[in-house]
Write a protein that holds these residues in place. Structure first.
Motif, mmCIF file in Angstrom:
data_model
loop_
_atom_site.group_PDB
_atom_site.id
_atom_site.type_symbol
_atom_site.label_atom_id
_atom_site.label_comp_id
_atom_site.label_asym_id
_atom_site.label_seq_id
_atom_site.Cartn_x
_atom_site.Cartn_y
_atom_site.Cartn_z
ATOM 1 N N PHE A 32 26.147 39.957 14.130
ATOM 2 C CA PHE A 32 26.475 40.001 12.708
ATOM 3 C C PHE A 32 27.138 41.308 12.293
ATOM 4 O O PHE A 32 27.403 41.509 11.110
ATOM 5 C CB PHE A 32 25.210 39.785 11.865
ATOM 6 C CG PHE A 32 24.734 38.368 11.831
ATOM 7 C CD1 PHE A 32 25.320 37.452 10.976
ATOM 8 C CD2 PHE A 32 23.712 37.945 12.662
ATOM 9 C CE1 PHE A 32 24.893 36.136 10.946
ATOM 10 C CE2 PHE A 32 23.271 36.628 12.640
ATOM 11 C CZ PHE A 32 23.867 35.715 11.769
ATOM 12 N N ASP A 33 27.372 42.214 13.233
ATOM 13 C CA ASP A 33 27.882 43.548 12.950
ATOM 14 C C ASP A 33 27.024 44.211 11.879
ATOM 15 O O ASP A 33 27.517 44.797 10.918
ATOM 16 C CB ASP A 33 29.353 43.501 12.515
ATOM 17 C CG ASP A 33 30.010 44.866 12.549
ATOM 18 O OD1 ASP A 33 29.557 45.728 13.326
ATOM 19 O OD2 ASP A 33 30.963 45.085 11.764
ATOM 20 N N ALA A 34 25.721 44.083 12.054
ATOM 21 C CA ALA A 34 24.742 44.587 11.088
ATOM 22 C C ALA A 34 24.175 45.929 11.538
ATOM 23 O O ALA A 34 24.228 46.278 12.716
ATOM 24 C CB ALA A 34 23.602 43.582 10.936
ATOM 25 N N THR A 35 23.616 46.645 10.595
ATOM 26 C CA THR A 35 22.889 47.872 10.897
ATOM 27 C C THR A 35 21.509 47.492 11.396
ATOM 28 O O THR A 35 20.808 46.704 10.755
ATOM 29 C CB THR A 35 22.760 48.758 9.647
ATOM 30 O OG1 THR A 35 24.074 49.122 9.199
ATOM 31 C CG2 THR A 35 21.940 50.007 9.935
ATOM 32 N N LEU A 36 21.101 48.037 12.523
ATOM 33 C CA LEU A 36 19.768 47.818 13.062
ATOM 34 C C LEU A 36 18.926 49.049 12.755
ATOM 35 O O LEU A 36 19.314 50.166 13.088
ATOM 36 C CB LEU A 36 19.810 47.589 14.577
ATOM 37 C CG LEU A 36 18.451 47.368 15.238
ATOM 38 C CD1 LEU A 36 17.802 46.080 14.729
ATOM 39 C CD2 LEU A 36 18.601 47.329 16.752
ATOM 40 N N ILE A 37 17.794 48.825 12.108
ATOM 41 C CA ILE A 37 16.877 49.907 11.778
ATOM 42 C C ILE A 37 15.600 49.676 12.584
ATOM 43 O O ILE A 37 14.916 48.673 12.379
ATOM 44 C CB ILE A 37 16.571 49.950 10.273
ATOM 45 C CG1 ILE A 37 17.882 50.070 9.487
ATOM 46 C CG2 ILE A 37 15.618 51.101 9.943
ATOM 47 C CD1 ILE A 37 17.794 49.616 8.048
ATOM 48 N N ILE A 38 15.315 50.570 13.498
ATOM 49 C CA ILE A 38 14.132 50.454 14.347
ATOM 50 C C ILE A 38 13.030 51.306 13.733
ATOM 51 O O ILE A 38 13.216 52.499 13.505
ATOM 52 C CB ILE A 38 14.416 50.923 15.782
ATOM 53 C CG1 ILE A 38 15.634 50.198 16.361
ATOM 54 C CG2 ILE A 38 13.182 50.709 16.662
ATOM 55 C CD1 ILE A 38 16.138 50.788 17.665
ATOM 56 N N GLY A 39 11.894 50.669 13.458
ATOM 57 C CA GLY A 39 10.801 51.370 12.819
ATOM 58 C C GLY A 39 9.590 51.514 13.712
ATOM 59 O O GLY A 39 9.343 50.687 14.590
ATOM 60 N N CYS A 40 8.840 52.580 13.489
ATOM 61 C CA CYS A 40 7.610 52.824 14.242
ATOM 62 C C CYS A 40 6.566 53.421 13.296
ATOM 63 O O CYS A 40 6.866 54.339 12.534
ATOM 64 C CB CYS A 40 7.884 53.780 15.404
ATOM 65 S SG CYS A 40 6.460 54.005 16.505
ATOM 66 N N ALA A 41 5.365 52.880 13.361
ATOM 67 C CA ALA A 41 4.239 53.391 12.575
ATOM 68 C C ALA A 41 3.424 54.358 13.417
ATOM 69 O O ALA A 41 3.420 54.274 14.645
ATOM 70 C CB ALA A 41 3.348 52.232 12.140
#
Length: 147
Positions: A32-41
């Protein structure tokens, strides 16, 4: 469901299961040519960590371990084809952190692994995938990462 996704959030705790979810999210972001945001708690101290009854996620103490997990996940995401990758770290439970990241970024899709969803503890106390699916205002994809 959205016609397309612009911002995709995926959670990681550094486990093999969560890395499979990261790779799947990265492939979707690439498509999708999207921004990927990888999160960690992470938990700020052992007392905070001991308050949770969940056993379906890895306990991460301190920001440093969370940052290391994010660095590995970002590398895997880029290798899987994601172009624009951001990272985010939040104190608290995995559910609290993911919901915060989703809301702060107005994400269109949240991707999580299925670890814990079919366990007895998950059925009695809830699991990260089930809880975020109930709480999220955006689409949620639960990736089959654990049999």
């Amino acid at each position: 469901m959205s016609e397309y996704y612009k911002k995709i959030v995926v959670g990681t705790d550094g486990s093999k299961s969560s890395m499979l979810a990261v790779e799947r999210a990265a492939k979707i972001a690439a498509a999708f040519d999207a921004t990927l945001i990888i999160g960690c708690a992470y938990y700020e101290n052992k007392d905070d960590a001991s308050k949770t009854l969940r056993q379906d996620s890895v306990t991460i103490l301190g920001d440093e371990q969370a940052q290391q997990n994010l660095a590995s996940a970002e590398e895997a995401a880029r290798a899987a084809g994601a172009g624009t990758v951001e990272t985010a770290v939040r104190p608290g439970t995995p559910v609290q952190a993911l919901m915060s990241i989703v809301n702060d970024n107005n994400a269109d899709l949240l991707v999580v692994g299925n670890r814990g969803i079919n366990s007895l503890t998950g059925r009695l106390l809830g699991s990260v995938p089930a809880d975020v699916a109930r709480q999220s205002d955006c689409d949620v994809m639960i990736v089959h990462t654990v049999k």
